[in-house]
Design a protein around this motif. Structure first.
Motif, PDB file in Angstrom:
ATOM      1  N   GLN A 303       0.740  -0.986   0.129  1.00  0.00           N
ATOM      2  CA  GLN A 303       0.502   0.143  -0.382  1.00  0.00           C
ATOM      3  C   GLN A 303       1.226   1.330   0.567  1.00  0.00           C
ATOM      4  OE1 GLN A 303      -2.302  -1.660   4.018  1.00  0.00           O
ATOM      5  NE2 GLN A 303      -3.791  -0.761   2.225  1.00  0.00           N
ATOM      6  N   GLY A 304       0.790   2.182  -0.985  1.00  0.00           N
ATOM      7  CA  GLY A 304       0.795   3.377  -0.850  1.00  0.00           C
ATOM      8  C   GLY A 304       0.685   4.502  -1.560  1.00  0.00           C
ATOM      9  N   HIS A 305       0.498   3.738  -3.017  1.00  0.00           N
ATOM     10  CA  HIS A 305      -0.611   4.833  -4.443  1.00  0.00           C
ATOM     11  C   HIS A 305      -1.845   5.245  -3.724  1.00  0.00           C
ATOM     12  CE1 HIS A 305       2.603   3.540  -7.513  1.00  0.00           C
ATOM     13  NE2 HIS A 305       2.356   2.456  -6.816  1.00  0.00           N
ATOM     14  N   ALA A 306      -1.942   6.561  -4.641  1.00  0.00           N
ATOM     15  CA  ALA A 306      -3.504   7.599  -3.446  1.00  0.00           C
ATOM     16  C   ALA A 306      -3.941   7.337  -5.128  1.00  0.00           C
ATOM     17  CB  ALA A 306      -3.151   8.418  -3.395  1.00  0.00           C
ATOM     18  N   ASN A 307      -3.630   6.768  -6.122  1.00  0.00           N
ATOM     19  CA  ASN A 307      -4.593   6.071  -7.828  1.00  0.00           C
ATOM     20  C   ASN A 307      -3.836   4.812  -8.096  1.00  0.00           C
ATOM     21  OD1 ASN A 307      -5.010   9.602  -7.835  1.00  0.00           O
ATOM     22  ND2 ASN A 307      -2.263   9.410  -8.389  1.00  0.00           N
ATOM     23  N   VAL A 308      -5.428   4.524  -8.620  1.00  0.00           N
ATOM     24  CA  VAL A 308      -5.347   3.047  -9.644  1.00  0.00           C
ATOM     25  C   VAL A 308      -3.850   3.099 -10.021  1.00  0.00           C
ATOM     26  CG1 VAL A 308      -6.179   1.989 -11.057  1.00  0.00           C
ATOM     27  CG2 VAL A 308      -7.577   2.575  -9.322  1.00  0.00           C
ATOM     28  N   ILE A 309      -3.322   1.655  -9.755  1.00  0.00           N
ATOM     29  CA  ILE A 309      -2.060   1.346 -10.179  1.00  0.00           C
ATOM     30  C   ILE A 309      -2.470   1.285 -11.867  1.00  0.00           C
ATOM     31  CG2 ILE A 309      -0.425  -0.521  -9.892  1.00  0.00           C
ATOM     32  CD1 ILE A 309      -0.823  -0.528  -7.144  1.00  0.00           C
ATOM     33  N   SER A 310      -1.287   1.616 -12.735  1.00  0.00           N
ATOM     34  CA  SER A 310      -1.556   1.456 -13.752  1.00  0.00           C
ATOM     35  C   SER A 310      -0.571   0.502 -14.665  1.00  0.00           C
ATOM     36  CB  SER A 310      -1.576   3.160 -15.026  1.00  0.00           C
ATOM     37  OG  SER A 310      -0.323   3.076 -14.354  1.00  0.00           O
TER      38      SER A 310
END
Length: 1162
Positions: A303-310
């Protein structure tokens, strides 16, 4: 299987002649760099076998003598580049930070020591205590230990950063200072010495032994030195493979903790991280990367992204994981798969805010490459192991290349890459010395091969490293030859380029996956076939009998296949020799969101999991069992046991039936399911079989809500046509049967909530619906009959905003309330009988209004005194402590689905909340930790302390001081401005003064809001005392002000929005309102004014009326006022209204917003 085909690369003589062309064709190359006359064709790194070791000193970063002092060159025997390299500096042990150092950089030494001028042509990179040639080795090591024994001071005979010894006077001075410090802190020195003996001395002794072995000619593994010198806190360097799932994650420190993720993003690849003892996978759920241990059925969440992983990628050894996302403030994070620790984060990797569309990592994990997803795509190469936040090299791509969505490095050359869009493949050559990234992107047309090529899917480097292969959806391969310009050429810019040389029709089915493994080229196609080819593109073997869906991803194990032929059961290949087809085990991901594991030895295919392949918009928990039902638009309903994380059963409905809503009845016997095309099913909760012979088909659009009454006698549904339908249970032939009762088109806009309740004076159910049209409608179930749904009453809940959801407020007070949230971040409490608004409170403000809300269940009667709400907004899930009072510390939220939360449900015991992510095709399970939330409330302060923090400047700020002054002025005003009688100073003001004080401090409530304020204060104690409240003190006034005011103040964008709605576009492209229309709107629309009120307001704004004119009537100024109104501009803009009429100042930020809006409208 068929015999091997002829080599398709040797098809025509014309193609051979094309390959022999000596002249450069400018149509096949787009290069932006200058010619490099020193370019060497086919340059490759030296094999580690050429590694040489000096007899006098050990240099782990030996520079290859055949290369021109390349500071980045590095070779380790039997090991690839290790990004988490450890060093030991002095007596202090530190974890090596891969972003801190540039390995082997010329003239650079970790300890800034030991650079000998006579050996300036080589850099000595020492992993441990630095050693000086000959006898100085032992003396310096002894001196280092002496430092710690004498108080931790540096030895005066160490070399300094410039390799100079400290002179005699400086030595004496340092020695005296060390002696003084030792005398003053004898106790601390003693403790330091003990710590050294216990911790550091054994490590130093171990390193000394290893270094001694090196001097004797023995080879010492780098890993041994790293382990010996690693700090105990260095988890990344000391942890070995397989230790990730042995970590103790039982301690929960957050109010909401992610414990499991159901589903996966099948648009992204799934990787095989480990396949020796048991299978470990890597895949993506929304903004979280999941490491899944299949055998132990356990997950670890990155966990660390604030947006959807692309996009994501992994290194060849599966140690390093790189993930990137799309959206504002996008991130690139590199993780250690052994520990799950993020070792490096690249911020602002895409300042334009478009995010990353493709990512790749080199075979040795030293470099990272990304392609942005903006209108103008940018290729970046990152030296992520260095302490830099900017890419080493960038290149902006031409829009005509199309959207590049796939990227990979050359496995044998870190300086070559290839990417492709659907229409164009691009070859990149990176010159690190010149800091240039050249590219070649030939355009293929129908005339290139006189055949249709098709759309590209993926591209890879051929096993011979001199060609590139691009697969197409027509089952063909485009073979590109990498050509290097001759040194004598003057027209070339000096960089390699690619030229199409072959079009191979490899198979009939479109190729979706193209990769290489060992000596094979592997394809996966839309029919689910997986085929293996040799270097000449002759087929070796294939798997076509599994009947899989379209292949999305193939990931091979890092372990080589077993070489034992006696015990193996590998199939024969399809060549004439019929040799054993030995290939690594691999993971298969298909378009229907299914993941398989194929064991090559014996050709065993194992289905690991099947997840919904389309959006998940609804989830439901069983009322007394740990069961979770998940519904998807693909028509699948899947039931899990959420305690032990096991799949139980599922049902897939016919094509075209997408599951939109799910609800268990209170008894837990049936499951109501609403579908996207209007069908309603009633299913058995334990088998998902139909409880009714035929589904209900009375709705003509998607069924968004299903609700059951407390006694399970009624079921109500709502659809997107703003219609409420009612069903009930009747007894026929001794059996309970569900039947349709009635339906009503009761709302003008979308229905936000559908809720059953219980009448206070009976046990009869009651039904209410809440719409975006601001209407709260209650239905009369007792008077409802076949095809007639009776309405009991209709109430409007809001004025300038719309309601979003509602729930029954728990009985914490004697009065029963209905809690309704609205789009202005407010929580309103309505009397459950009269529907009067009794309280307006500030709700959670986490970027968007609350969309759904539920009351957390309790398990014991003691917990009834302390209740909690669980809510979701656009992208977050949160908790709210009751009673709601506007205290911001009583709430907490966390991002759960960045692209939007579609649904929410709670476990029957109140331990978990489940959120559905809609189009990210995932459901997340969150564990609730109420003690953590209570701790946050305690830290936030008591009484008015949390509310002071919501004011500009706080308790001691200017705003609060002005509020105190206005509070006192209000008392003067109520007693008369010119009175000569003795003033009576009180702590209260009358309710009639509240609107004046509110407006004086900048809050301009509507008349409806003022009435709500009066009702809230008047009846605040009525239920307990039977008396009305007629005055208010300053603390209570402060709470009323904070709870009723706009949460973000009056903004220029809000005023501009009103002009956008009410005005028209003039010749200059601005939204304006004509003067006559403006005055007419004030007199006729909304809470319209009388003409006298309007003139009085303008008189005050223009400074004509004297101060205090309302309480001290003055003479009329109507004549002057009429002249002033005629002087108003003919066309009034939002900016004119604010600055010239209201007399306010617009901030620079608001002005920029207005300009941006104007450009958008234009």
């Amino acid at each position: 299987m068929s015999d091997a085909k002829e080599n398709p690369l040797e098809e025509t003589e014309d193609d051979v002649e094309a390959e022999m062309e000596e002249n450069y064709n400018p149509d096949y190359q787009k290069i932006e760099e200058e010619y490099n006359s020193d370019y060497q064709e086919g340059e490759e790194e030296e094999d580690y076998s050429d590694y040489q070791k000096s007899e006098e000193e050990y240099n782990l970063d030996y520079q290859n003598p055949e290369e021109e002092r390349n500071p980045d060159y590095q070779q380790f025997e039997e090991e690839e580049y290790n990004a988490n390299y450890q060093r030991l500096e002095g007596e202090q042990q530190e974890e090596y930070n891969p972003n801190n150092q540039r390995i082997g950089e010329e003239g650079y030494n970790l300890n800034d020591q030991n650079r000998e001028e006579e050996k300036g042509k080589e850099d000595v990179y020492n992993l441990n205590y630095q050693k000086i040639e000959g006898e100085d080795d032992d003396e310096e090591e002894k001196s280092r230990y002496q430092q710690v024994e004498e108080g931790g001071q540096k030895d005066e005979e160490d070399y300094n950063a410039n390799d100079q010894k400290v002179e005699g006077k400086e030595e004496n001075l340092n020695y005296q200072m060390a002696e003084n410090i030792q005398q003053e802190s004898e106790k601390e020195d003693t403790l330091a010495w003990r710590k050294f003996q216990e911790e550091e001395a054994p490590i130093a002794e171990e390193i000394e032994k290893l270094v001694g072995k090196e001097q004797e000619g023995e080879f010492v593994e780098q890993e041994d030195i790293m382990k010996a010198g690693a700090s105990e806190e260095s988890l990344v360097s000391t942890t070995t493979e397989g230790a990730l799932f042995k970590k103790d994650d039982s301690v929960k420190v957050f109010p909401l903790t992610m414990t499991w993720a159901f589903g996966w993003n099948s648009s992204l690849p799934v990787f095989n991280l480990q396949d020796e003892q048991h299978t470990i996978l890597l895949y993506v759920c929304a903004h979280t990367a999941i490491i899944y241990d299949v055998f132990n059925n356990s997950q670890h969440h990155l966990q660390g992204h604030a947006n959807v992983i692309s996009c994501l990628c992994v290194s060849e050894d599966r140690r390093w994981i790189a993930t990137a996302d799309k959206g504002p403030n996008c991130l690139i994070i590199i993780w250690d798969s052994f520990t799950g620790i993020p070792v490096h984060t690249l911020f602002d990797s895409c300042p334009e805010g478009d995010g990353i569309g493709a990512i790749a990592i080199t075979r040795d994990a030293k470099y990272l490459a990304t392609i942005s997803d903006g209108k103008v795509q940018k290729v970046c190469i990152w030296k992520w192991t260095l302490a830099v936040e900017t890419p080493a090299c960038t290149l902006n791509l031409n829009k005509e290349y199309g959207v590049q969505n796939y990227l990979t490095f050359n496995p044998t050359n870190n300086k070559e890459l290839v990417s492709n869009s659907k229409t164009r493949a691009i070859y990149y050559s990176w010159s690190e010395e010149k800091n240039k990234l050249a590219h070649s992107a030939p355009l293929l047309t129908e005339k290139t091969f006189n055949k249709h090529v098709g759309k590209f899917s993926q591209s890879v480097f051929h096993l011979n490293a001199t060609q590139i292969l691009s697969a197409t959806m027509e089952g063909k391969l485009v073979v590109w030859e990498i050509r290097h310009p001759p040194p004598s050429a003057t027209t070339f810019l000096g960089f390699p380029y690619i030229k199409p040389c072959k079009l191979v029709h490899l198979q009939k089915e479109g190729i979706t996956v193209l990769t290489t493994v060992d000596s094979y080229i592997v394809t996966g196609d839309i029919k689910g076939n997986i085929k293996f080819y040799d270097r000449t593109l002759a087929i070796v073997n294939w798997y076509s009998h599994f009947k899989l869906s379209s292949i999305r991803t193939l990931s091979f194990s890092k372990s080589l296949p077993s070489a034992s032929a006696e015990k193996s059961n590998y199939p024969p290949d399809c060549t004439l020799k019929g040799q054993l087809f030995m290939v690594r085990n691999f993971i298969i991901g298909t378009s229907d969101a299914t993941v398989y594991h194929l064991t090559a030895d014996g050709t065993k295919l194992e289905k690991l999991f099947v997840e919904p392949k389309d959006a998940i918009c609804t989830v439901a928990c069983h009322p007394y069992q740990p069961l979770l039902a998940i519904g998807s638009f693909c028509g699948m309903i899947k039931v899990w046991n959420y305690e032990n994380k096991t799949y139980l059963f599922s049902r897939v409905f016919e094509k075209g039936l997408g599951v939109q809503s799910l609800t268990y009845n209170p008894e837990g016997a049936i499951l109501g399911a609403g579908f996207t095309e209007g069908t309603v099913y009633i299913l058995d909760a334990m088998s998902l079989e139909n409880e009714i012979s035929e589904p209900f088909r009375y709705s003509r659009s998607s069924v968004t809500h299903i609700s059951f009454s407390h006694d399970s006698q009624y079921m109500a549904t709502a659809d997107t046509n703003y219609t409420v339908a009612l069903y009930w249970v009747v007894v026929k032939h001794g059996q309970r049967v569900w039947e349709y009762l009635a339906r009503l088109h009761s709302h003008r806009k979308s229905i936000r909530s559908l809720l059953f309740g219980v009448h206070l004076d009976s046990n009869e159910p009651r039904l209410l619906s809440l719409g975006k049209d601001r209407l709260l409608i209650e239905y009369n179930l007792l008077k409802t009959y076949k095809d007639h749904l009776e309405v009991l009453d209709i109430h409007r809940t809001d004025q300038g905003c719309y309601p979003t959801c509602m729930v029954w407020y728990p009985p914490l007070t004697k009065e029963l309330f209905l809690l309704i949230c609205n789009s202005s971040y407010k929580v309103k409490l309505f009397n459950s009988t009269t529907k009067m608004c009794r309280k307006t409170l500030l709700g959670p403000t986490y970027g968007s209004p609350i969309e759904q809300i539920q009351l957390l269940p309790v398990k014991t009667t003691i917990e009834l005194q302390k209740r909690y709400l669980v809510f979701i907004n656009r992208d977050k899930v949160g908790l709210q402590i009751l009673p709601v009072d506007g205290n911001p510390h009583k709430t907490s939220a966390i991002i759960c689905h960045p692209n939007g939360v579609a649904g929410m449900t709670l476990s029957y015991d109140g331990n978990y909340v489940f959120t559905a992510g809609g189009h990210d095709r995932s459901v997340v399970q969150w564990e609730i930790n109420l003690s953590s939330l209570e701790a946050a409330v305690s830290l936030g302060g008591e009484d008015l302390t949390p509310f002071y923090g919501l004011l500009s400047g706080g308790r001691e700020g200017q705003f609060y001081r002005e509020l105190e002054d206005y509070f006192y002025y209000s008392q003067l005003r109520s007693q008369g401005i010119d009175t000569m009688e003795t003033r009576e100073v009180s702590e209260h003001i009358s309710l009639s003064e509240i609107p004046n004080v509110m407006r004086a401090i900048g809050f301009y409530p509507s008349e409806e809001t003022i009435d709500n304020m009066f009702n809230e204060i008047k009846f605040g104690e009525y239920v307990d005392t039977g008396k009305l409240v007629e005055k208010i003190n300053l603390p209570d006034f402060l709470k009323v002000y904070i709870n009723h005011r706009p949460p973000f103040g009056n903004t220029m964008s809000g005023i501009q929005h009103s002009f956008d709605v009410l005005g028209y576009t003039n010749s200059e492209g601005k939204k304006v309102i004509q003067r006559e229309n403006f005055l007419s709107l004030l007199l006729t629309k909304g809470e319209h004014m009388t003409k006298e009120e309007m003139l009085d307001c303008f008189a005050t704004l223009f400074g004509i009326n004297p101060e205090g004119w309302k309480s001290e009537p003055a003479t009329s100024f109507f004549k002057g006022i009429e002249i002033s109104l005629e002087e108003l501009p003919d066309e009034i803009t939002a900016e004119t209204f604010v600055t010239e009429i209201l007399g306010l100042t617009i901030s620079e930020v608001s002005k920029q917003d207005l300009r941006r809006r104007s450009r958008t409208l234009a």
